[in-house]
Design a protein around this motif. Structure first.
Motif, PDB file in Angstrom:
ATOM      1  N   ASP A 183      25.553  29.590  47.795  1.00  0.00           N
ATOM      2  CA  ASP A 183      25.283  30.868  48.457  1.00  0.00           C
ATOM      3  C   ASP A 183      25.667  32.036  47.553  1.00  0.00           C
ATOM      4  O   ASP A 183      24.971  33.064  47.520  1.00  0.00           O
ATOM      5  N   VAL A 184      26.773  31.891  46.830  1.00  0.00           N
ATOM      6  CA  VAL A 184      27.207  32.950  45.918  1.00  0.00           C
ATOM      7  C   VAL A 184      26.165  33.161  44.823  1.00  0.00           C
ATOM      8  O   VAL A 184      25.754  34.291  44.544  1.00  0.00           O
ATOM      9  N   VAL A 185      25.718  32.061  44.213  1.00  0.00           N
ATOM     10  CA  VAL A 185      24.732  32.147  43.137  1.00  0.00           C
ATOM     11  C   VAL A 185      23.428  32.741  43.649  1.00  0.00           C
ATOM     12  O   VAL A 185      22.806  33.587  42.996  1.00  0.00           O
ATOM     13  N   ALA A 186      23.013  32.318  44.852  1.00  0.00           N
ATOM     14  CA  ALA A 186      21.748  32.791  45.416  1.00  0.00           C
ATOM     15  C   ALA A 186      21.779  34.286  45.700  1.00  0.00           C
ATOM     16  O   ALA A 186      20.737  34.949  45.693  1.00  0.00           O
ATOM     17  N   ASP A 187      22.981  34.823  45.929  1.00  0.00           N
ATOM     18  CA  ASP A 187      23.110  36.235  46.281  1.00  0.00           C
ATOM     19  C   ASP A 187      23.266  37.141  45.058  1.00  0.00           C
ATOM     20  O   ASP A 187      23.337  38.359  45.186  1.00  0.00           O
ATOM     21  N   LEU A 188      23.306  36.543  43.873  1.00  0.00           N
ATOM     22  CA  LEU A 188      23.498  37.344  42.664  1.00  0.00           C
ATOM     23  C   LEU A 188      22.175  37.866  42.131  1.00  0.00           C
ATOM     24  O   LEU A 188      21.172  37.154  42.114  1.00  0.00           O
ATOM     25  N   GLY A 189      22.179  39.111  41.707  1.00  0.00           N
ATOM     26  CA  GLY A 189      20.994  39.691  41.105  1.00  0.00           C
ATOM     27  C   GLY A 189      20.837  39.245  39.663  1.00  0.00           C
ATOM     28  O   GLY A 189      21.791  38.770  39.034  1.00  0.00           O
ATOM     29  N   GLU A 190      19.639  39.385  39.134  1.00  0.00           N
ATOM     30  CA  GLU A 190      19.375  38.990  37.761  1.00  0.00           C
ATOM     31  C   GLU A 190      20.218  39.832  36.793  1.00  0.00           C
ATOM     32  O   GLU A 190      20.257  41.052  36.879  1.00  0.00           O
ATOM     33  N   LYS A 191      20.929  39.150  35.922  1.00  0.00           N
ATOM     34  CA  LYS A 191      21.775  39.781  34.899  1.00  0.00           C
ATOM     35  C   LYS A 191      22.904  40.624  35.504  1.00  0.00           C
ATOM     36  O   LYS A 191      23.443  41.510  34.843  1.00  0.00           O
ATOM     37  N   GLU A 192      23.251  40.361  36.747  1.00  0.00           N
ATOM     38  CA  GLU A 192      24.321  41.112  37.398  1.00  0.00           C
ATOM     39  C   GLU A 192      25.679  40.628  36.892  1.00  0.00           C
ATOM     40  O   GLU A 192      25.911  39.430  36.759  1.00  0.00           O
ATOM     41  N   ARG A 193      26.558  41.569  36.559  1.00  0.00           N
ATOM     42  CA  ARG A 193      27.916  41.205  36.165  1.00  0.00           C
ATOM     43  C   ARG A 193      28.665  40.698  37.393  1.00  0.00           C
ATOM     44  O   ARG A 193      28.457  41.174  38.505  1.00  0.00           O
ATOM     45  N   ILE A 194      29.566  39.747  37.188  1.00  0.00           N
ATOM     46  CA  ILE A 194      30.288  39.150  38.312  1.00  0.00           C
ATOM     47  C   ILE A 194      31.789  39.307  38.109  1.00  0.00           C
ATOM     48  O   ILE A 194      32.331  38.959  37.058  1.00  0.00           O
ATOM     49  N   VAL A 195      32.451  39.841  39.118  1.00  0.00           N
ATOM     50  CA  VAL A 195      33.905  39.871  39.180  1.00  0.00           C
ATOM     51  C   VAL A 195      34.302  39.135  40.451  1.00  0.00           C
ATOM     52  O   VAL A 195      33.738  39.387  41.524  1.00  0.00           O
ATOM     53  N   LEU A 196      35.245  38.210  40.356  1.00  0.00           N
ATOM     54  CA  LEU A 196      35.737  37.475  41.518  1.00  0.00           C
ATOM     55  C   LEU A 196      37.055  38.089  41.979  1.00  0.00           C
ATOM     56  O   LEU A 196      37.917  38.416  41.165  1.00  0.00           O
ATOM     57  N   PHE A 197      37.191  38.243  43.302  1.00  0.00           N
ATOM     58  CA  PHE A 197      38.440  38.745  43.876  1.00  0.00           C
ATOM     59  C   PHE A 197      38.840  37.853  45.046  1.00  0.00           C
ATOM     60  O   PHE A 197      37.999  37.452  45.857  1.00  0.00           O
ATOM     61  N   GLY A 198      40.130  37.580  45.150  1.00  0.00           N
ATOM     62  CA  GLY A 198      40.623  36.841  46.307  1.00  0.00           C
ATOM     63  C   GLY A 198      42.074  37.163  46.562  1.00  0.00           C
ATOM     64  O   GLY A 198      42.869  37.336  45.628  1.00  0.00           O
ATOM     65  N   HIS A 199      42.420  37.282  47.843  1.00  0.00           N
ATOM     66  CA  HIS A 199      43.800  37.566  48.240  1.00  0.00           C
ATOM     67  C   HIS A 199      44.393  36.353  48.941  1.00  0.00           C
ATOM     68  O   HIS A 199      43.785  35.807  49.868  1.00  0.00           O
ATOM     69  N   SER A 200      45.575  35.918  48.504  1.00  0.00           N
ATOM     70  CA  SER A 200      46.313  34.819  49.124  1.00  0.00           C
ATOM     71  C   SER A 200      45.459  33.540  49.109  1.00  0.00           C
ATOM     72  O   SER A 200      45.164  33.027  48.030  1.00  0.00           O
ATOM     73  N   LEU A 201      45.052  33.017  50.250  1.00  0.00           N
ATOM     74  CA  LEU A 201      44.130  31.871  50.261  1.00  0.00           C
ATOM     75  C   LEU A 201      42.894  32.173  49.422  1.00  0.00           C
ATOM     76  O   LEU A 201      42.402  31.327  48.667  1.00  0.00           O
ATOM     77  N   VAL A 238      21.092  50.664  34.529  1.00  0.00           N
ATOM     78  CA  VAL A 238      22.522  50.426  34.665  1.00  0.00           C
ATOM     79  C   VAL A 238      22.758  49.034  35.236  1.00  0.00           C
ATOM     80  O   VAL A 238      22.152  48.653  36.230  1.00  0.00           O
ATOM     81  N   GLN A 239      23.641  48.277  34.569  1.00  0.00           N
ATOM     82  CA  GLN A 239      23.923  46.923  35.029  1.00  0.00           C
ATOM     83  C   GLN A 239      24.907  46.978  36.200  1.00  0.00           C
ATOM     84  O   GLN A 239      25.981  47.561  36.097  1.00  0.00           O
ATOM     85  N   MET A 240      24.525  46.391  37.310  1.00  0.00           N
ATOM     86  CA  MET A 240      25.363  46.380  38.506  1.00  0.00           C
ATOM     87  C   MET A 240      26.404  45.268  38.403  1.00  0.00           C
ATOM     88  O   MET A 240      26.177  44.243  37.775  1.00  0.00           O
ATOM     89  N   THR A 241      27.554  45.502  39.006  1.00  0.00           N
ATOM     90  CA  THR A 241      28.592  44.482  39.100  1.00  0.00           C
ATOM     91  C   THR A 241      28.667  43.978  40.529  1.00  0.00           C
ATOM     92  O   THR A 241      28.776  44.770  41.466  1.00  0.00           O
ATOM     93  N   ALA A 242      28.603  42.656  40.696  1.00  0.00           N
ATOM     94  CA  ALA A 242      28.806  42.039  42.004  1.00  0.00           C
ATOM     95  C   ALA A 242      30.272  41.662  42.123  1.00  0.00           C
ATOM     96  O   ALA A 242      30.791  40.880  41.315  1.00  0.00           O
ATOM     97  N   LEU A 243      30.963  42.248  43.091  1.00  0.00           N
ATOM     98  CA  LEU A 243      32.350  41.892  43.363  1.00  0.00           C
ATOM     99  C   LEU A 243      32.346  40.854  44.473  1.00  0.00           C
ATOM    100  O   LEU A 243      32.144  41.182  45.645  1.00  0.00           O
ATOM    101  N   VAL A 244      32.532  39.596  44.102  1.00  0.00           N
ATOM    102  CA  VAL A 244      32.508  38.486  45.054  1.00  0.00           C
ATOM    103  C   VAL A 244      33.914  38.338  45.623  1.00  0.00           C
ATOM    104  O   VAL A 244      34.868  38.042  44.896  1.00  0.00           O
ATOM    105  N   CYS A 245      34.061  38.563  46.940  1.00  0.00           N
ATOM    106  CA  CYS A 245      35.371  38.619  47.593  1.00  0.00           C
ATOM    107  C   CYS A 245      35.615  37.408  48.480  1.00  0.00           C
ATOM    108  O   CYS A 245      34.879  37.172  49.441  1.00  0.00           O
ATOM    109  N   ALA A 246      36.649  36.641  48.158  1.00  0.00           N
ATOM    110  CA  ALA A 246      37.027  35.485  48.966  1.00  0.00           C
ATOM    111  C   ALA A 246      38.124  35.893  49.949  1.00  0.00           C
ATOM    112  O   ALA A 246      39.088  36.559  49.563  1.00  0.00           O
ATOM    113  N   PRO A 247      38.000  35.493  51.220  1.00  0.00           N
ATOM    114  CA  PRO A 247      38.908  35.996  52.262  1.00  0.00           C
ATOM    115  C   PRO A 247      40.277  35.325  52.280  1.00  0.00           C
ATOM    116  O   PRO A 247      40.432  34.180  51.855  1.00  0.00           O
ATOM    117  N   PHE A 248      41.264  36.048  52.796  1.00  0.00           N
ATOM    118  CA  PHE A 248      42.577  35.465  53.071  1.00  0.00           C
ATOM    119  C   PHE A 248      42.516  34.722  54.401  1.00  0.00           C
ATOM    120  O   PHE A 248      41.515  34.800  55.128  1.00  0.00           O
TER     121      PHE A 248
END
Length: 229
Positions: free
Chosen positions: A63-81, A2-12
Motif C-alpha cells: 500500500d505504501v509503494v502504491a501510494d508513492l508518486g513517480e520519482k517522489e522522495r520518501i521520508v519515513l517517520f514513526g513514533h514509539s510503536l 519541484v520534486q515532492m517528498t512523501a512523509l510516510v507516517c507510522a502510528p503509535f
C-alpha cells in the motif's frame, strides 16, 4: 518540476491515520503526508489488528509503494510503536530498491532494546493504568464504555506487538536516521534514543524537543522541520 517528498507516517499504539491529518496543513504543500493505515481502526475498524510488527510491515508495504508518486522522495517517520514499524518498512523498501531519503524515529529506544515495563497480559484496569503511565495521559474516550469496547482490543494488540517486537534483520539500514525524543520522556532515556546510531551505516543525528513521551502532540511543526534538516 519541484520534486515532492512523501512523509510516510507510522502510528503509535492506538493511533489511526487521522492523528496525522493536521500535519497536512502544517506541511503547507512542501511535503505530502501519507499515514500508514493499519487494521482495527478508522476505515479498517472491522479488520483484525496485527500483533506482530514484522507482519504489519510486510502487509503494509504494498500500500505504501502504491501510494508513492513517480520519482517522489520518501521520508519515513514513526513514533514509539511507529518507530519500529517505520524501521521495518525501511528494510522492505530498500529490498525493493525504493530510495528512502531519511528515517525519523521518535520516542523509541533502539530496535534491539525491549521495554522493561510491560502492559501486555495485564487485567483491563491495570493495563489502562500502565498505558496511561507510558503515554503520560489518559485518552478521554477510554472513560466511555462503548468507545472503550472499540479501542481496547486495538490498544492491547498494538502494545503486544510493540513489546514482543524482534527485528527481522540484524543488518543496519543504509539510510540516514534521526532519533527524536521529548526532553522529559520518562519512558525512553536519552541513551536509549541514541541507540539508533547502531541501526544505520549512514549519518545519525539526535534531537530533543521540550515535553514528555507524547511531545509530538504539540510539536508537529518542529518535527516536520526535521525533514529539511
Amino acid at each position: 518540476m519541484v520534486q515532492m517528498t512523501a512523509l510516510v507516517c507510522a502510528p503509535f499504539a492506538g493511533a489511526g491515520p487521522s492523528f496525522f491529518h493536521p500535519w497536512r496543513a502544517l506541511a503547507g504543500g512542501r511535503w505530502r503526508v501519507v499515514p500508514v493505515e493499519l487494521p482495527g481502526r478508522e476505515r479498517r475498524i472491522l479488520e483484525t489488528p496485527y500483533r506482530n510488527v514484522v507482519e504489519a510491515a510486510v502487509n503494509s508495504v504494498d500500500d505504501v509503494v502504491a501510494d508513492l508518486g513517480e520519482k517522489e522522495r520518501i521520508v519515513l517517520f514513526g513514533h514509539s510503536l511507529g518507530a519500529v514499524l517505520a524501521y521495518e518498512l525501511g528494510h522492505l523498501l530498500s529490498a525493493r530498491d525504493v530510495k528512502v531519503e531519511r528515517l525519523i524515529v521518535s520516542g523509541s529506544p533502539g530496535p534491539w532494546t525491549q521495554r522493561e515495563r510491560r502492559a501486555t497480559g495485564l487485567p483491563e484496569e491495570e493495563f489502562l493504568a500502565r498505558v496511561e503511565e507510558f503515554a503520560g495521559f489518559r485518552h478521554e474516550a477510554l472513560d466511555h464504555p462503548e468507545m472503550r469496547e472499540l479501542i481496547l482490543p486495538v490498544l492491547r494488540a498494538d502494545c503486544e506487538m510493540h513489546e514482543n517486537y524482534v527485528p527481522s534483520s540484524d543488518k543496519p539500514l543504509s539510510v540516514p536516521i534521526c532519533s527524536v525524543r521529548g526532553s522529559s520522556d520518562g519512558l525512553v532515556a536519552a541513551e536509549q534514543a541514541q541507540e539508533w546510531r547502531m541501526a544505520t551505516t549512514d549519518k545519525f543525528s539526535y534531537v530533543e524537543f521540550p515535553g514528555d513521551h507524547m511531545y509530538l502532540v504539540d510539536s508537529a511543526r518542529e518535527v516536520l522541520g526535521l525533514i529539511e534538516g
